[in-house]
Motif scaffolding. Structure first.
Motif, short mmCIF file in Angstrom:
data_model
loop_
_atom_site.label_atom_id
_atom_site.label_comp_id
_atom_site.label_asym_id
_atom_site.label_seq_id
_atom_site.Cartn_x
_atom_site.Cartn_y
_atom_site.Cartn_z
N ASP A 566 0.91 -1.21 -0.01
CA ASP A 566 -0.04 0.04 -0.06
C ASP A 566 0.82 1.24 0.04
O ASP A 566 1.57 1.49 0.90
N SER A 567 1.07 1.70 -1.22
CA SER A 567 1.78 3.12 -1.18
C SER A 567 1.69 4.36 -0.23
O SER A 567 2.60 4.84 0.42
N SER A 568 0.07 4.41 0.07
CA SER A 568 -0.22 5.53 1.16
C SER A 568 0.47 5.06 2.63
O SER A 568 1.16 5.88 3.30
N LEU A 573 4.86 6.09 6.63
CA LEU A 573 6.13 5.75 7.34
C LEU A 573 7.52 6.48 7.17
O LEU A 573 8.23 6.44 8.05
N GLY A 574 7.38 6.96 5.81
CA GLY A 574 8.68 7.87 5.66
C GLY A 574 9.89 6.98 5.28
O GLY A 574 11.07 7.24 5.58
N ASP A 644 0.58 -3.63 8.30
CA ASP A 644 0.96 -2.03 8.45
C ASP A 644 1.40 -1.47 7.05
O ASP A 644 1.18 -0.42 6.93
N VAL A 645 1.82 -2.24 6.17
CA VAL A 645 2.29 -1.78 5.03
C VAL A 645 1.67 -2.41 3.52
O VAL A 645 2.10 -1.94 2.39
N ALA A 646 0.95 -3.45 3.90
CA ALA A 646 0.35 -4.12 2.78
C ALA A 646 -1.04 -4.67 2.96
O ALA A 646 -1.63 -4.81 4.00
N ASP A 647 -1.68 -4.90 1.77
CA ASP A 647 -2.93 -5.79 2.07
C ASP A 647 -2.62 -7.22 1.75
O ASP A 647 -1.90 -7.54 0.87
#
Length: 887
Positions: A566-568, A573-574, A644-647
């Motif tokens: 998930d790019s957003s 997270l920077g 936290d970073v992906a589906d």
């Protein structure tokens, strides 16, 4: 498909050594030596790969201790060498006292994608040898086998008596070809002997029979020379053609010899009898030979598998027949002085009147000429009655290779490791071990690269969960019984759902484009619609009794870890570019696993590489797969959950996605077990029509169902062969019109063709054959063969009429005179075909069904031609005379 790229010889290097050591010996000592043989294009090995240390992380335990995949990968990479399996199991994971063994299973075994081979249950390495495309198969194969024997001796000497090593050929193309050559030689010799006996029984001289028998080797040699100069090689198909041609090579010589012999017995000298006899018969036999040869012209335009198979076949027969014509007209008359012996021998010959077969035939002919309508009605009833036999006979495509072998295909649930697959294969090998009917069995676990079946294995999604056992049977074994017994044994092991036993013909035929393989494609724009249609058709086809091993690629699924970054979330997270790259690498690790570079584990003094498996299978076995997957930790600082970073999802995905003409497709494959393949094809077509109606009723558009495999090839092949037969009949008629300078007489002669179908179809029914492309080729061949009898009969009748004889007397005298050569040529041709019809000696691909058609067709056409053709001629002649009087 390029058959020349199939392995020429496949060897098995086996012995009481570890598989990896066998592999090293094969690579360093066997392959280079075999590759040095002249005309070898490539040598490939299969199996013998070194095992690795396999690490299978447990996703649940990883989450329990907060261990990430990247953490395992990075920490293990810090130590270049581990002293034992226990040493690597105790590697610290950087969290309290957690070690690798707490979060993963560590075993020694074959790495994913590794192929394992065994021969007769022992570790082995498969070695496939490919020749150059234009190289001589038999010569190169013999050279390779001889080289292998030399290599085996050298290896045994270097290893000592304490180690037993064998380098055994498990497949050799040349054996089948050499068997065919031997069969052809035996057929030629037996054909010469048959011809000698037949001519002697026909009241000809012994010397005359020897001269006619001499036409066989002459014609074969000339035929082979023509093949050489035209670039046609000796192979299974051309050998089959030559074996069949042997049945006709003596026919022209018999007719010439009979005519010359008859003239010499009447008092003509050697020179006059030879010249006048050749003149008398040259026209008819040239017409019949040209008509026989010309029927093959349409095959040049047939195309497809049928055209590829039968064009060299047809050219070979053509060369042999033209050679037999040249021998009959140039060699036989030149030797005709030998036909009659010394005066003393001539005085000793008993002058007899009509022979016993003439005494039977002449009254029958006279009766037929006196009852012409009844004769024609009986012939018509027999013809139309024979057409009704087609539904009883059934139809098929092309018969199999005739080699006695079984193929055991194992396909366990997707994701099964090669070790488990190997154990299942071993349980089946135990069933084969003590069977005296089995010569050798060779097992490949994983997708094969060297076997004949490699392409199919790969196309069907083969991998660690698949295995194949090739079982070569003793030549005297009962293949159907052995197949049935093995299937029963496998059912007893409770493996029936995962194992398929195919005969050699089923396995090879389906993959070479013939046989009885069912292959249906469902094509559409939407995956859901394609799956729906394929599912409906699959359920219907399961109900057809004569279809076995039915499979659809919709059921070939594996658990797949779906991770969509998930790019957003990543932007929030920077992450730096370096951290993003690490994230992508870890996602790849989770999905596919990876080898640890420059890391080794010592086991019993040997060094093994390390491979970390992906977590998909571990997730699949978890109680809550998606929750476990979402909670997987990532090795980024600070520690993050994968969610936290992906589906994240765990889905069952197909092993492959098919496309046909850029559209989505699903396939349904199976084997037709019934002999009458055509009848099963019609049932399948009915089910396809029913599914299409169902889809239309649901309002679904754009879904197409295509029948491929044997259904498509049969429809195309029968259509093209039917057209070829009709064109061949037209060409034969035109040749007869030109050579006989008549329109009506060739029409009368062509009536002998439907008479041939009576015996051909009846012979197929009696012999238990179905009507296939080989049988259709037999019908095509019959077009030329059966015309010969009618041509020589009508040609003599025309000569007698020109000498002033009336039609009735000319027909009776012509029948009496031509009866002997007609019977002799028919009988010798049928006798020569008998070994092929009974399948004696093997070694021919398409000869059995073809021979049965020719024998039956020639039998009925010969008997009926001798009666029906004179009747038709007399009727036509009567009409001609009445029309002439009226005008």
């Amino acid at each position: 498909l390029d058959p020349s790229m199939m392995p020429l010889v496949i060897f098995s290097l086996m012995g009481d050594l570890p598989s990896a050591q066998l592999g090293a010996i094969a690579q360093t000592r066997v392959v280079p030596e075999l590759a040095s043989v002249e005309d070898i294009a490539d040598v490939e090995t299969e199996g013998g790969e070194k095992e690795q240390v396999l690490i299978s992380p447990d996703p649940g335990k990883m989450n329990q201790f907060g261990i990430s995949m990247y953490q395992i990968f990075g920490l293990l990479s810090l130590v270049p060498e581990y002293d034992s399996l226990g040493d690597i199991e105790n590697a610290a994971m950087g969290v309290d006292a957690v070690v690798l063994g707490d979060v993963a299973d560590v075993v020694q075994g074959p790495a994913p994608g590794t192929r394992i081979t065994r021969t007769n249950g022992l570790p082995s390495v498969g070695i496939a040898v490919m020749k150059e495309k234009d190289a001589n198969t038999v010569d190169v194969a013999n050279a390779v086998v001889a080289k292998a024997e030399e290599i085996e001796g050298e290896l045994q000497r270097s290893l000592g008596d304490e180690v037993e090593l064998e380098l055994t050929p498990v497949f050799d193309q040349s054996e089948f070809i050499e068997k065919s050559i031997g069969q052809l030689r035996n057929m030629a010799l037996s054909r010469a002997a048959q011809a000698t006996v037949t001519v002697l029984l026909g009241r000809a001289a012994f010397r005359a029979s020897l001269v006619t028998a001499m036409s066989i080797p002459f014609s074969i040699v000339i035929g082979f020379l023509a093949m050489y100069f035209s670039g046609i090689t000796i192979n299974l198909l051309t050998l089959s053609a030559m074996a069949i041609a042997v049945g006709r090579l003596i026919d022209n010589s018999i007719v010439v010899a009979e005519v010359v012999y008859r003239r010499m017995k009447r008092g003509e000298g050697f020179r006059d009898a030879s010249i006048n006899g050749s003149k008398e018969i040259a026209g008819p036999i040239t017409s019949s030979t040209l008509a026989t040869v010309a029927i093959f012209i349409p095959l040049a335009f047939v195309g497809g598998i049928v055209g590829e198979l039968f064009m060299p076949f047809a050219l070979t027969i053509t060369f042999a027949l033209i050679a037999s014509l040249l021998v009959a007209l140039m060699v036989v008359p030149a030797f005709s002085k030998w036909f009659v012996g010394t005066k003393k021998e001539e005085e000793e010959e008993e002058e007899v009147g009509e022979t016993w077969y003439q005494k039977l035939y002449i009254p029958s002919l006279k009766w037929a000429l006196g009852h012409r309508v009844i004769t024609l009605v009986v012939a018509g009833v027999l013809f139309f009655g024979s057409l009704g036999l087609i539904s009883m006979i059934g139809t098929s495509f092309i018969p199999g290779m005739g080699e006695k072998m079984l193929i055991v295909e194992i396909e366990l649930p997707s994701g099964t490791d090669s070790g488990t697959t190997g154990e299942v294969a071993a349980s089946i090998e135990a069933l084969l071990a003590d069977n005296d009917a089995i010569e050798i069995y060779h097992t490949t676990i994983g997708t094969s690269t060297t076997s004949v079946h490699a392409a199919m294995s790969a196309a069907m999604g083969g991998g660690d969960n698949t295995a194949e056992i090739t079982v070569l049977l003793d030549p005297g074994a009962n293949e159907p019984k052995e197949q049935e017994d093995l299937e029963l044994g496998i059912e007893g092991l409770m493996l029936g759902d995962y194992v398929t036993v195919l005969s050699g013909d089923e396995a090879q035929g389906g993959q070479m484009g013939f046989g009885s393989g069912l292959d249906i494609s469902v094509i559409g724009e939407s995956s859901a619609e394609v799956n729906l249609a394929a599912g409906l058709l699959y359920e219907r086809l399961e109900e057809i009794e004569d279809i076995s091993n039915l499979e659809t690629d919709l059921t070939m699924v594996v658990p797949k870890l779906y991770i969509q970054l998930d790019s957003s979330k990543i932007e929030a997270l920077g992450l730096t570019e370096q951290e993003l790259q690490q994230l992508q690498n870890e996602v790849s690790l989770l999905r596919r696993g990876w080898s640890l570079p420059n890391v080794a584990v010592n086991v019993d003094g040997d060094s093994y590489g390390v491979f970390i498996k992906g977590v998909a299978m571990g997730l699949y076995e978890a109680e809550n797969p998606e929750a476990t997957a979402s909670a997987l930790r990532l090795g980024l600082p600070p520690s993050l959950a994968l969610a936290d970073v992906a589906d994240v999802a765990l889905v069952e995905g197909p092993t492959h996605i098919g496309h046909i003409d850029k559209k989505l497709s699903a396939s349904i494959v199976g084997e037709i077990t019934a002999k009458n393949v055509g009848a099963v094809n019609r049932l399948v077509e009915d089910e396809i029509d029913a599914v299409e109606d169902e889809i239309d009723a649901l309002g679904i558009e754009g879904v197409e169902i295509r029948a491929g495999g044997v259904m498509e090839e049969m429809a195309e092949g029968f259509s093209r062969m039917g057209i070829a037969i009709m064109i061949a009949i037209g060409i034969a008629y035109l040749i007869l019109v030109v050579t006989m300078r008549s329109i009506l007489n060739p029409l009368i002669i062509m009536i002998s063709l439907p008479l041939a179908s009576i015996g051909a179809l009846l012979a197929l029914l009696i012999a238990g054959y179905t009507l296939g492309i080989s049988g259709m080729m037999g019908v095509l061949l019959l077009v030329g063969i059966v015309l010969t009898n009618a041509i020589v009969l009508i040609a003599l009748v025309e000569q007698l009429r020109k000498q002033g004889m009336n039609t009735y007397d000319a027909l009776v005298e012509g029948g009496r005179t031509r009866l002997r050569p007609i019977l002799m040529t028919a009988l010798t041709t049928m006798f020569a075909m008998l070994p092929l019809a009974f399948g004696l000696g093997g070694g021919t691909l398409i000869a059995g069904e073809l021979a049965v058609v020719v024998i039956g067709g020639l039998f009925s056409s010969t008997l009926l031609t001798l009666l029906v053709i004179p009747v038709v001629y007399s009727l036509v002649d009567g009409l001609r005379r009445r029309r002439a009087r009226a005008s």
